[in-house]
Design an enzyme around this catalytic site. Structure first.
Site, PDB file in Angstrom:
ATOM      1  N   ASP A  44      -1.354 -24.309 -17.107  1.00 51.82           N
ATOM      2  CA  ASP A  44      -0.208 -24.218 -18.010  1.00 51.82           C
ATOM      3  C   ASP A  44       0.813 -23.232 -17.460  1.00 51.82           C
ATOM      4  O   ASP A  44       0.459 -22.297 -16.739  1.00 51.82           O
ATOM      5  CB  ASP A  44      -0.646 -23.739 -19.404  1.00 51.82           C
ATOM      6  CG  ASP A  44      -1.662 -24.672 -20.038  1.00 51.82           C
ATOM      7  OD1 ASP A  44      -1.337 -25.854 -20.212  1.00 51.82           O
ATOM      8  OD2 ASP A  44      -2.778 -24.207 -20.336  1.00 51.82           O
ATOM      9  N   ASP A  46       3.873 -20.776 -18.997  1.00 56.78           N
ATOM     10  CA  ASP A  46       4.536 -20.233 -20.177  1.00 56.78           C
ATOM     11  C   ASP A  46       5.792 -19.484 -19.747  1.00 56.78           C
ATOM     12  O   ASP A  46       5.828 -18.867 -18.674  1.00 56.78           O
ATOM     13  CB  ASP A  46       3.608 -19.273 -20.928  1.00 56.78           C
ATOM     14  CG  ASP A  46       2.380 -19.977 -21.486  1.00 56.78           C
ATOM     15  OD1 ASP A  46       2.491 -21.171 -21.820  1.00 56.78           O
ATOM     16  OD2 ASP A  46       1.329 -19.327 -21.594  1.00 56.78           O
ATOM     17  N   ASP A 120      -2.768  -8.354 -22.958  1.00 54.58           N
ATOM     18  CA  ASP A 120      -4.141  -7.866 -22.932  1.00 54.58           C
ATOM     19  C   ASP A 120      -4.577  -7.289 -21.588  1.00 54.58           C
ATOM     20  O   ASP A 120      -4.993  -6.140 -21.503  1.00 54.58           O
ATOM     21  CB  ASP A 120      -5.099  -8.979 -23.384  1.00 54.58           C
ATOM     22  CG  ASP A 120      -4.886 -10.292 -22.637  1.00 54.58           C
ATOM     23  OD1 ASP A 120      -4.055 -10.348 -21.708  1.00 54.58           O
ATOM     24  OD2 ASP A 120      -5.552 -11.285 -22.999  1.00 54.58           O
TER      25      ASP A 120
END
Length: 210
Positions: A44, A46, A120
């Site tokens: 993916d 983003d 994170d």
């Protein structure tokens, strides 16, 4: 850093270029950059920007605003669906927590550096501008990739408490990318593991399947 445009999603390139043409900051962010640096094919792509969801939607005809905990925009480009988010604030006073310390709502916009600091892992906090061909790395993520180690941004205990799904994510990424989990982090993951029972089953199932 050796990233080739031919390995980047055409949809992500199109979105970054269009947003920048409109005067916004826009970057490809996170796992896609991590994987490209490791010479892997990202699943993916983003995009993150300082444009608000409604402003993003005005730039692209095929776009919808989604999400409750986080407002995001899905932009359609051919058969691709690219997730576009706005820089998030990292101010504690703007977050809503449950009784265990898990974040329930964090839908406030902020600056690029605030957005970086709320991510994170250092290896997921890499911002790439494919137009200027620059990578922004505020927490040593590239060096940690080279050293094959996992590092959390900020206080380890607090970051696992506010979103315990990170425990599963760290295990998944360390296995997928052959990264070492430092002893201090591993101990904290074991200590906080009971908090996973508070995670909605849909979120937990998604990461467990991955």
């Amino acid at each position: 850093c050796g990233i080739s445009r031919k390995n980047i999603s055409k949809g992500a390139l199109f979105i970054v270029e269009k947003l920048q043409e409109q005067g916004w900051d826009a970057f490809i962010v996170g796992g896609a950059i991590r994987d490209l640096l490791l010479h892997k094919i990202p699943k993916d792509f983003d995009v993150v920007t300082n444009a608000r969801p409604d402003q993003i939607k005005k730039v692209f005809k095929r776009a919808i605003v989604i999400g409750k905990r986080f407002r995001l925009v899905h932009v359609y480009h051919g058969k691709e669906i690219i997730e576009v988010s706005t820089f998030r604030s990292n101010l504690e006073r703007l977050k809503n927590f449950d009784a265990t310390g898990r974040i329930l709502r964090d839908n406030y916009f902020g600056t690029m550096i605030e957005d970086v600091n709320r991510r994170d892992l250092t290896i997921n906090a890499l911002y790439y501008d494919p137009i200027a061909d620059n990578i922004f790395d505020y927490h040593g993520g590239i060096e940690h990739l080279r050293k094959k180690t996992v590092k959390i941004i900020g206080n380890i205990g607090r970051r696992l408490t506010e979103d315990p799904i990170r425990i599963i994510r760290i295990i998944r990424l360390s296995s997928k990318l052959s990264l070492e989990i430092p002893r201090t982090l591993k101990k904290e993951m074991e200590k906080q593991g009971h908090l996973l029972k508070n995670i909605p089953k849909s979120r937990l199932t998604d990461d467990l399947i991955k």
